[in-house]
Design a protein around this motif. Structure first.
Motif, PDB file in Angstrom:
ATOM      1  N   PRO A  26       5.348   4.871  -2.845  1.00 27.71           N
ATOM      2  CA  PRO A  26       4.396   4.699  -2.058  1.00 27.71           C
ATOM      3  C   PRO A  26       4.541   4.895  -0.499  1.00 27.71           C
ATOM      4  O   PRO A  26       4.518   4.388   0.196  1.00 27.71           O
ATOM      5  CB  PRO A  26       3.434   3.844  -2.286  1.00 27.71           C
ATOM      6  CG  PRO A  26       4.055   3.912  -3.810  1.00 27.71           C
ATOM      7  CD  PRO A  26       4.796   4.739  -3.944  1.00 27.71           C
ATOM      8  N   GLU A  27       6.778   5.157  -0.458  1.00 29.88           N
ATOM      9  CA  GLU A  27       7.196   4.486   0.043  1.00 29.88           C
ATOM     10  C   GLU A  27       6.692   6.378   0.791  1.00 29.88           C
ATOM     11  O   GLU A  27       8.298   5.947   2.522  1.00 29.88           O
ATOM     12  CB  GLU A  27       8.690   4.564   0.252  1.00 29.88           C
ATOM     13  CG  GLU A  27       8.821   3.088  -0.216  1.00 29.88           C
ATOM     14  CD  GLU A  27       7.749   1.619   0.506  1.00 29.88           C
ATOM     15  OE1 GLU A  27       8.091   2.178   2.301  1.00 29.88           O
ATOM     16  OE2 GLU A  27       7.228   0.984  -0.102  1.00 29.88           O
ATOM     17  N   PHE A  28       7.123   7.014   0.769  1.00 32.18           N
ATOM     18  CA  PHE A  28       7.161   8.765   1.000  1.00 32.18           C
ATOM     19  C   PHE A  28       5.702   8.689   2.302  1.00 32.18           C
ATOM     20  O   PHE A  28       5.261   9.154   1.792  1.00 32.18           O
ATOM     21  CB  PHE A  28       7.079   9.330  -0.025  1.00 32.18           C
ATOM     22  CG  PHE A  28       7.860  10.799   0.716  1.00 32.18           C
ATOM     23  CD1 PHE A  28       8.676  11.436   0.515  1.00 32.18           C
ATOM     24  CD2 PHE A  28       6.816  11.881  -0.146  1.00 32.18           C
ATOM     25  CE1 PHE A  28       9.199  12.592   1.442  1.00 32.18           C
ATOM     26  CE2 PHE A  28       7.296  13.372   0.578  1.00 32.18           C
ATOM     27  CZ  PHE A  28       8.164  13.601   1.455  1.00 32.18           C
ATOM     28  N   ILE A  29       6.153   8.937   3.667  1.00 34.31           N
ATOM     29  CA  ILE A  29       5.240   9.036   4.555  1.00 34.31           C
ATOM     30  C   ILE A  29       4.533  10.045   4.482  1.00 34.31           C
ATOM     31  O   ILE A  29       3.345  10.047   4.467  1.00 34.31           O
ATOM     32  CB  ILE A  29       5.829   8.359   5.510  1.00 34.31           C
ATOM     33  CG1 ILE A  29       6.828   7.672   6.199  1.00 34.31           C
ATOM     34  CG2 ILE A  29       5.471   8.900   6.796  1.00 34.31           C
ATOM     35  CD1 ILE A  29       5.348   6.512   6.337  1.00 34.31           C
ATOM     36  N   ALA A  72      -8.374   5.887   7.389  1.00 31.52           N
ATOM     37  CA  ALA A  72      -7.432   5.054   6.525  1.00 31.52           C
ATOM     38  C   ALA A  72      -6.357   4.879   5.770  1.00 31.52           C
ATOM     39  O   ALA A  72      -5.428   4.289   5.990  1.00 31.52           O
ATOM     40  CB  ALA A  72      -8.479   4.023   4.976  1.00 31.52           C
ATOM     41  N   THR A  73      -6.096   6.515   5.674  1.00 31.48           N
ATOM     42  CA  THR A  73      -4.946   7.003   4.988  1.00 31.48           C
ATOM     43  C   THR A  73      -3.647   6.626   6.376  1.00 31.48           C
ATOM     44  O   THR A  73      -2.328   6.829   6.112  1.00 31.48           O
ATOM     45  CB  THR A  73      -5.130   8.680   4.351  1.00 31.48           C
ATOM     46  OG1 THR A  73      -6.178   8.298   3.321  1.00 31.48           O
ATOM     47  CG2 THR A  73      -3.644   8.733   4.040  1.00 31.48           C
ATOM     48  N   MET A 113       0.748   3.995   8.111  1.00 31.20           N
ATOM     49  CA  MET A 113       1.661   3.716   9.322  1.00 31.20           C
ATOM     50  C   MET A 113       2.240   2.245   8.743  1.00 31.20           C
ATOM     51  O   MET A 113       2.899   1.054   9.488  1.00 31.20           O
ATOM     52  CB  MET A 113       0.813   3.071  10.413  1.00 31.20           C
ATOM     53  CG  MET A 113       1.243   4.419  10.664  1.00 31.20           C
ATOM     54  SD  MET A 113      -0.599   4.622  12.536  1.00 31.20           S
ATOM     55  CE  MET A 113       0.444   4.224  13.315  1.00 31.20           C
ATOM     56  N   ALA A 114       1.795   1.108   7.266  1.00 27.25           N
ATOM     57  CA  ALA A 114       1.786   0.108   6.978  1.00 27.25           C
ATOM     58  C   ALA A 114       3.550  -0.174   6.626  1.00 27.25           C
ATOM     59  O   ALA A 114       4.058  -0.746   6.721  1.00 27.25           O
ATOM     60  CB  ALA A 114       1.127  -0.260   6.168  1.00 27.25           C
ATOM     61  N   LEU A 124       2.386  10.465  12.283  1.00 27.48           N
ATOM     62  CA  LEU A 124       1.422   9.531  11.786  1.00 27.48           C
ATOM     63  C   LEU A 124       0.491   9.429  13.144  1.00 27.48           C
ATOM     64  O   LEU A 124      -1.139   8.667  12.920  1.00 27.48           O
ATOM     65  CB  LEU A 124       1.492   8.035  11.280  1.00 27.48           C
ATOM     66  CG  LEU A 124       1.793   8.552   9.897  1.00 27.48           C
ATOM     67  CD1 LEU A 124       2.225   7.282   8.651  1.00 27.48           C
ATOM     68  CD2 LEU A 124       0.666   9.574   8.776  1.00 27.48           C
ATOM     69  N   GLN A 125       1.090   8.729  14.122  1.00 25.15           N
ATOM     70  CA  GLN A 125       0.232   8.082  15.393  1.00 25.15           C
ATOM     71  C   GLN A 125      -0.226   9.267  16.362  1.00 25.15           C
ATOM     72  O   GLN A 125      -1.141   9.112  16.032  1.00 25.15           O
ATOM     73  CB  GLN A 125       1.939   7.352  16.440  1.00 25.15           C
ATOM     74  CG  GLN A 125       1.742   6.047  16.424  1.00 25.15           C
ATOM     75  CD  GLN A 125       3.426   5.775  16.554  1.00 25.15           C
ATOM     76  OE1 GLN A 125       3.762   6.417  17.625  1.00 25.15           O
ATOM     77  NE2 GLN A 125       3.491   4.983  17.207  1.00 25.15           N
TER      78      GLN A 125
END
Length: 266
Positions: free
Chosen positions: A72-75, A96-97, A102-103, A111-112
């Motif tokens: 879950p840490e792999f962007i 949402a993903t 971004m969380a 991502l931005q």
């Protein structure tokens, strides 16, 4: 990220095939790597990119979900999933993903940028749907003209012919936009994958030249991808402006038809 040597060897072969846009071959190697080490998120991410390169977005989304599940840490997993969801027109899910990603890393520029792109695509899709409704409405407004004066009927028919011509041009522009978006995203995916490859991890790279492939250096490949991304981005922007203009024209033509039939029947 480091993994089991045998699995990493398969991944390296997959990376070479991906760089040459031989997605089926790359999928075969990444699948082999997964069979050896199913806990390495990179293998799922890379295979997701291959499925995306082929336009198989359902499979791309599934591999991206597995990537996130494994790590879950792999962007990159969030980026892959959001991209696939966007291609499937699942814009709310895609946004949402991105927010989930971004969380993990709120300042991630990739991502931005992706969030802005998804919102723009969603808005564009809504414009297309509204224009389609306008076209459908205009197509059903033919019946009332039969009871009008022949000269008015002729004028209305001329306006309807103009409307159909505009609607056809609108659909043609839509198709061109989709092709430009696909070419741009494919180049972006390929560039992102190349950037992930460690130096010296490949011996041969090829770039497309018409219907052929030419051996090229990494810098030549990157330059070619950057040029394609810039070209198709400008093309998409220009076509989107034209589509907005045509949409306004269609609405105006429909309004003229409605006003003419209404005034003639009063």
């Amino acid at each position: 990220m480091p993994g089991i040597p045998e699995a990493e060897a398969k991944k390296d072969l997959g990376n070479k095939a991906f760089a040459a846009k031989d997605y089926d071959e790359a999928i075969k190697y990444y699948t082999a790597a997964i069979s050896i080490d199913s806990k390495n998120c990179v293998y799922y991410s890379n295979r997701s990119a291959c499925h995306g390169g082929k336009g198989d977005w359902e499979k791309a989304a599934n591999d991206a979900k597995e990537c996130i599940k494994v790590n879950p840490e792999f962007i990159k997993g969030y980026y892959r999933l959001a991209n696939a969801q966007s291609e499937l027109n699942q814009f709310d899910a895609a946004l949402a993903t991105v927010k989930q990603g971004m969380a993990v890393d709120s300042n991630n520029p990739q991502l931005q940028k992706q969030m802005r792109q998804i919102k723009a695509k969603r808005d564009n899709q809504r414009r297309v749907q509204n224009a389609t409704k306008t076209a459908t409405s205009a197509a059903t407004d033919n019946a009332p003209i039969r009871s009008l004066d022949p000269s008015v009927i002729k004028e209305v028919q001329d306006l309807q012919a103009q409307y159909r011509t505009t609607a056809k041009e609108f659909r043609d522009v839509q198709g061109k936009i989709r092709r430009a978006q696909l070419a741009k995203r494919t180049s972006e995916l390929t560039k992102n994958q190349l950037e992930e490859l460690p130096d010296g991890s490949y011996s041969k790279l090829y770039r497309p030249v018409g219907k052929m492939f030419m051996l090229a250096s990494e810098s030549e490949i990157t330059t070619h991808l950057d040029e394609t991304i810039e070209k198709e981005g400008k093309n998409e922007t220009s076509l989107s402006s034209k589509m907005e203009y045509l949409e306004k024209m269609m609405k105006s033509q429909q309004q003229n038809i409605q006003e003419l039939t209404k005034s003639a029947s009063e």
